[in-house]
Design a protein around this motif. Structure first.
Motif, PDB file in Angstrom:
ATOM      1  N   ILE A  54       0.863  -1.176   0.000  1.00 65.20           N
ATOM      2  CA  ILE A  54       0.000   0.000   0.000  1.00 65.20           C
ATOM      3  C   ILE A  54       0.899   1.225   0.000  1.00 65.20           C
ATOM      4  O   ILE A  54       1.793   1.356   0.830  1.00 65.20           O
ATOM      5  N   TYR A  55       0.639   2.131  -0.939  1.00 67.35           N
ATOM      6  CA  TYR A  55       1.395   3.378  -1.031  1.00 67.35           C
ATOM      7  C   TYR A  55       0.483   4.515  -0.570  1.00 67.35           C
ATOM      8  O   TYR A  55      -0.623   4.675  -1.088  1.00 67.35           O
ATOM      9  N   PRO A 106      -8.634 -10.080   3.588  1.00 69.77           N
ATOM     10  CA  PRO A 106      -9.822  -9.687   2.805  1.00 69.77           C
ATOM     11  C   PRO A 106      -9.850  -8.188   2.511  1.00 69.77           C
ATOM     12  O   PRO A 106     -10.274  -7.771   1.426  1.00 69.77           O
ATOM     13  N   TRP A 107      -9.425  -7.368   3.467  1.00 75.69           N
ATOM     14  CA  TRP A 107      -9.397  -5.923   3.248  1.00 75.69           C
ATOM     15  C   TRP A 107      -8.364  -5.545   2.196  1.00 75.69           C
ATOM     16  O   TRP A 107      -8.615  -4.701   1.341  1.00 75.69           O
ATOM     17  N   LEU A 108      -7.192  -6.202   2.254  1.00 78.65           N
ATOM     18  CA  LEU A 108      -6.162  -5.939   1.249  1.00 78.65           C
ATOM     19  C   LEU A 108      -6.641  -6.350  -0.138  1.00 78.65           C
ATOM     20  O   LEU A 108      -6.426  -5.634  -1.120  1.00 78.65           O
ATOM     21  N   ASP A 109      -7.299  -7.515  -0.218  1.00 77.00           N
ATOM     22  CA  ASP A 109      -7.817  -7.980  -1.516  1.00 77.00           C
ATOM     23  C   ASP A 109      -8.832  -6.988  -2.085  1.00 77.00           C
ATOM     24  O   ASP A 109      -8.821  -6.700  -3.291  1.00 77.00           O
ATOM     25  N   LEU A 114     -10.406  -2.657  -5.894  1.00 80.81           N
ATOM     26  CA  LEU A 114     -10.898  -1.305  -6.144  1.00 80.81           C
ATOM     27  C   LEU A 114      -9.852  -0.459  -6.859  1.00 80.81           C
ATOM     28  O   LEU A 114     -10.185   0.392  -7.686  1.00 80.81           O
ATOM     29  N   SER A 115      -8.576  -0.695  -6.550  1.00 81.50           N
ATOM     30  CA  SER A 115      -7.506   0.046  -7.222  1.00 81.50           C
ATOM     31  C   SER A 115      -7.426  -0.321  -8.692  1.00 81.50           C
ATOM     32  O   SER A 115      -7.204   0.537  -9.556  1.00 81.50           O
ATOM     33  N   ILE A 116      -7.615  -1.608  -8.990  1.00 81.82           N
ATOM     34  CA  ILE A 116      -7.581  -2.050 -10.390  1.00 81.82           C
ATOM     35  C   ILE A 116      -8.720  -1.426 -11.183  1.00 81.82           C
ATOM     36  O   ILE A 116      -8.562  -1.076 -12.358  1.00 81.82           O
ATOM     37  N   GLU A 117      -9.873  -1.240 -10.538  1.00 74.21           N
ATOM     38  CA  GLU A 117     -11.016  -0.611 -11.204  1.00 74.21           C
ATOM     39  C   GLU A 117     -10.739   0.853 -11.544  1.00 74.21           C
ATOM     40  O   GLU A 117     -11.373   1.414 -12.426  1.00 74.21           O
ATOM     41  N   ASN A 118      -9.782   1.460 -10.822  1.00 72.88           N
ATOM     42  CA  ASN A 118      -9.389   2.853 -11.072  1.00 72.88           C
ATOM     43  C   ASN A 118     -10.576   3.811 -10.953  1.00 72.88           C
ATOM     44  O   ASN A 118     -10.748   4.734 -11.741  1.00 72.88           O
ATOM     45  N   ARG A 119     -11.385   3.578  -9.914  1.00 74.01           N
ATOM     46  CA  ARG A 119     -12.546   4.437  -9.660  1.00 74.01           C
ATOM     47  C   ARG A 119     -12.402   5.066  -8.273  1.00 74.01           C
ATOM     48  O   ARG A 119     -13.263   4.966  -7.420  1.00 74.01           O
ATOM     49  N   PHE A 120     -11.288   5.752  -8.102  1.00 76.58           N
ATOM     50  CA  PHE A 120     -10.975   6.300  -6.784  1.00 76.58           C
ATOM     51  C   PHE A 120     -11.998   7.335  -6.311  1.00 76.58           C
ATOM     52  O   PHE A 120     -12.410   7.292  -5.151  1.00 76.58           O
ATOM     53  N   PRO A 121     -12.417   8.294  -7.147  1.00 78.25           N
ATOM     54  CA  PRO A 121     -13.409   9.259  -6.654  1.00 78.25           C
ATOM     55  C   PRO A 121     -14.726   8.602  -6.256  1.00 78.25           C
ATOM     56  O   PRO A 121     -15.313   8.953  -5.231  1.00 78.25           O
ATOM     57  N   GLN A 122     -15.176   7.643  -7.061  1.00 82.39           N
ATOM     58  CA  GLN A 122     -16.466   7.000  -6.787  1.00 82.39           C
ATOM     59  C   GLN A 122     -16.409   6.094  -5.554  1.00 82.39           C
ATOM     60  O   GLN A 122     -17.398   5.956  -4.840  1.00 82.39           O
ATOM     61  N   ARG A 123     -15.272   5.444  -5.320  1.00 82.59           N
ATOM     62  CA  ARG A 123     -15.152   4.502  -4.194  1.00 82.59           C
ATOM     63  C   ARG A 123     -14.235   5.024  -3.109  1.00 82.59           C
ATOM     64  O   ARG A 123     -13.696   4.262  -2.313  1.00 82.59           O
TER      65      ARG A 123
END
Length: 209
Positions: A54-55, A106-109, A114-123
């Motif tokens: 995690i960065y 599970p939280w890391l997964d 969510l990072s792969i989806e690249n929907r940071f503002p929405q999520r």
């Protein structure tokens, strides 16, 4: 490798030899590594190793640190210096144990997905919730330095926690004055004029502009 952000590395399987300011150490399942900004780090897998990293942007981390210690910090500029004193060990190995580390998986997964989806503002809220869950587990294992404030620093501090700053509705008079100021910013307002608008007694011709 050196990064200009905070980095947390979680060992999920296998083991590796890692090197940083903590020296040369072996990490395996149940261990996590915390690295501060601009800290040198290298690793050599012992056969096979799987990790999740995690960065964390330093501005985001300092903002959270400020609110955590808002009772003694003046503003976010103070947060940086105070954080450097509290976290005086910029590279640490956190021996969480397999059971506790298992709670994180599970939280890391989910964070990875969510990072792969690249929907940071929405999520954003979900990502932040996951981050808080993870940090709640990590925090007791992070070594911190005891920092005492001097009486002068205590006297100058301006707490911002709810117990020190009441969340009360704004007075109607203040709202009327603000609307007048914003409604005609070119006008040289006097206290007498603002008092008349807010229906308060005014006895000064001091001008606001």
């Amino acid at each position: 490798m050196v990064y200009d952000c905070l980095k947390f590395v979680f060992v999920r399987s296998g083991s590796a030899i890692v090197f940083s300011e903590f020296g040369r150490q072996v990490v395996s399942v149940g261990d996590a590594i915390m690295l501060g900004p601009n800290v040198l780090f290298s690793n050599e897998p012992e056969g096979h190793v799987t990790v999740t990293a995690i960065y964390v942007d330093t501005d985001f981390a300092l903002d959270q640190f400020f609110w955590q210690h808002s009772a003694i910090l003046h503003d976010r500029l103070d947060a940086m210096g105070f954080a450097e004193k509290v976290y005086s060990e910029p590279a640490q190995i956190l021996r969480l144990g397999k059971d506790r580390a298992g709670l994180l998986m599970p939280w890391l997964d989910e964070m990875v997905a969510l990072s792969i989806e690249n929907r940071f503002p929405q999520r954003f809220n979900r990502l932040q919730a996951l981050w808080f869950e993870i940090m709640d587990v990590l925090a007791p294992f992070i070594r911190v330095s005891g920092v005492r404030l001097t009486p002068l620093q205590h006297a100058r501090s301006r707490p911002v926690l709810p117990r020190s700053r009441r969340f009360a509705p704004l007075r109607r008079e203040a709202l009327l004055a603000r609307e007048a100021l914003h409604g005609d910013i070119a006008h040289q307002w006097t206290l007498r004029e603002l008092a008349e608008i807010a229906r308060l007694s005014g006895s000064s011709d001091i001008r606001w502009g």
